[in-house]
Design a protein around this motif. Structure first.
Motif: not given
Length: 565
Positions: A142-162
């Motif tokens: 379900q969760n992978n910290e190497n996956a992305f969150i891409y918002v407002g043309d900014l891309r970050v990795r989805n680390d578990p600590l946010g």
């Protein structure tokens, strides 16, 4: 690196192993006291052979409208008592209703799920049939910290600590001081689960029950939509907007009933999940093979000559349900590819199609007033899914901190979310599988408004938009996927004939108003209702399967009473 690399639950878990995982999930949210209640409420209902002896209802005709999981489960159980069962399925080329595994090759090794795709460990009725049919399962990541969150043309990795979201994405939103210092995962948990922890365990049980009257606490909280609950928890509008952006599935359902959040949070549905190896379609196919076999092996201790007869009618569309009071029967009128307006009479009916589809069936005489209102008003969500067959798995390339094995990426773009296959989870780290292998990417999975907007595009433009947005989320050059994608399949569930929506989802107040009405039999206990929309676990296979078993039991009790057995 991914949490799943350090702990990946076993394939084909035993009941004991599943329950241990479930206890751990409840411990993680400090609600172990809910364990027995949830297991009890999600388990199959009483075995139908405890209500009547096998084979006792030989010659009594039952018509089942719908060949999805609810109809299949109902038929499977009723067959034990000897009923003469006819299943009418509007689908022609497959079975399973909304369970829709699309296979790209004849060997069925490359496939994508266009309907449901995961199974929570607590869904006891689903696992009952998985175990019965000896289907192989593996963890769904379900969760992978190497996956992305891409918002407002900014891309970050989805680390578990946010931390990445807090550093890069928080500044886009007007957050309060404490909100800025709190990881988004904790903000979301606070906003959506605090209420649950404040409801006493004996009252929480009602979240998974279908009742005519609910406790005032349940009635109160299910009268609100999800966004209103976040506001009641005193989150700022900036925080709510941020949470909807980084967790778009939350935003998709802002204006649906909080009751739907409660049922998933109560059962910690997303803590440990599984998938059926080879596709979820293996479950309905197993039902179909058993039901159409003259010598099924799944009925322990019931002689074959006591089992009911099954007639399967695919590509048969029910157009009218009516009543013959003189013979105390129900009449079905249907069309198929050979004839139209054919009529057949039955002693009992189980209606296992969505209310969105039943709305287009003539009912004469009408069902009860409240049932007809529920058929018109019950909330449904649309969903759009597009899977891409890729000649290599570009998402699995790179080192430990780059490759994405399972999990999902989230974005505020219309595609909403991207899901990566979990099938390489055990082999990629020991080099027994490779990113150079072909793979199927769930390139877009969305609901409600974005599902309508993206789903309504003509297929070529839809696929073009999806490819370009996937490239943006992954930071790939424009046009990169043109040479990677070999094939695709895309489904907009609002446009799927005989479904007209992906699943039932209550609007505020609908749990209180319609829950008991939806399952109430009609025509003097001759017509019964099944489907995930009639359950307390909307949108899950669990709801469909358990509702089919429940409807079968209701019918058996009624038949037993009428025949004075």
């Amino acid at each position: 690196m991914s949490y799943q690399r350090f702990f990946l639950p076993p394939n084909n878990p035993t009941t004991y192993q599943r329950h241990q995982l479930f206890k751990q999930a409840l411990l993680d949210v400090n609600r172990l006291e809910d364990y027995n209640n949830i297991i009890d409420l999600l388990s199959p209902p009483q075995d139908i052979t405890k209500l009547a002896a096998p084979g006792v209802f030989k010659g009594i005709k039952v018509g089942i409208i719908g060949g999805g999981l609810a109809g299949l489960a109902a038929a499977f159980e009723l067959r034990k008592l000897g009923f003469d069962i006819t299943i009418f399925d509007a689908l022609k080329d497959r079975v399973g209703g909304r369970v829709y595994t699309y296979y790209f090759n004849k060997s069925k090794e490359l496939y994508g799920e266009l309907g449901p795709m995961r199974i929570p460990i607590s869904h006891e009725s689903t696992w009952h049939y998985i175990d019965l049919f000896n289907l192989n399962t593996r963890p769904f990541i379900q969760n992978n910290e190497n996956a992305f969150i891409y918002v407002g043309d900014l891309r970050v990795r989805n680390d578990p600590l946010g931390r990445n979201v807090m550093k890069k994405i928080y500044p886009m939103f007007k957050l309060r001081g404490l909100e800025r210092r709190t990881p988004w995962q904790k903000l979301l948990s606070y906003g959506l689960t605090t209420t649950l922890s404040r409801i006493p365990p004996r009252i929480r049980r009602e979240i998974l029950k279908i009742k005519k009257h609910y406790h005032p606490l349940i009635k109160y909280w299910t009268s609100f939509n999800e966004r209103q609950v976040l506001e009641k928890m005193n989150l700022s509008q900036g925080a709510i907007s941020m949470l909807g952006s980084v967790s778009p599935f939350v935003e998709d359902f802002f204006y649906y009933s909080y009751s739907e959040v409660l049922q998933e949070e109560y059962t910690v549905a997303y803590s440990f999940l599984y998938e059926i190896i080879g596709g979820l379609a293996k479950l309905p196919i197993s039902f179909y093979k058993s039901l159409t076999s003259n010598t099924p092996t799944e009925y322990d201790n019931i002689p074959t000559n006591r089992l009911g007869k099954i007639t399967w009618k695919s590509d048969h569309l029910i157009t009218e349900i009516s009543q013959n009071p003189e013979k105390n029967q129900v009449i079905l009128k249907y069309n198929n590819n050979l004839s139209s307006n054919t009529i057949e009479s039955f002693d009992y009916i189980i209606c296992a199609i969505p209310f969105s589809s039943l709305r287009l069936v003539t009912v004469d005489p009408l069902f009860s007033t409240m049932k007809m209102v529920a058929i018109r008003d019950l909330g449904y969500s649309n969903s759009q899914k597009t899977v891409l067959l890729c000649k290599n798995r570009f998402w699995e390339e790179g080192g430990e901190n780059n490759r994405i094995i399972g999990g999902g990426s989230y974005t505020d773009l219309p595609i909403t979310s991207i899901w990566y296959p979990s099938d390489h989870a055990r082999c990629i780290y020991n080099n027994k599988c490779s990113p150079k292998e072909s793979g199927v990417l769930l390139a877009s999975y969305n609901f409600t408004l974005d599902a309508v907007r993206l789903g309504n595009l003509i297929k070529p433009r839809r696929i073009e938009e999806i490819k370009r947005q996937v490239e943006s989320v992954h930071g790939l050059p424009r046009g990169y996927l043109d040479n990677i994608v070999k094939d695709y399949k895309s489904v907009n569930w609002n446009e799927q004939s005989e479904f007209y929506g992906a699943f039932a989802y209550f609007q505020p107040e609908q749990k209180r108003i319609y829950s008991s009405t939806i399952i109430r039999p009609e025509y003097n206990n001759k017509v019964f209702f099944a489907g995930e929309h009639t359950s307390a676990t909307h949108a899950w296979m669990q709801g469909a399967l358990r509702s089919g078993m429940r409807a079968a039991n209701q019918l058996a009790k009624s038949c037993k009473l009428n025949n004075k057995l």
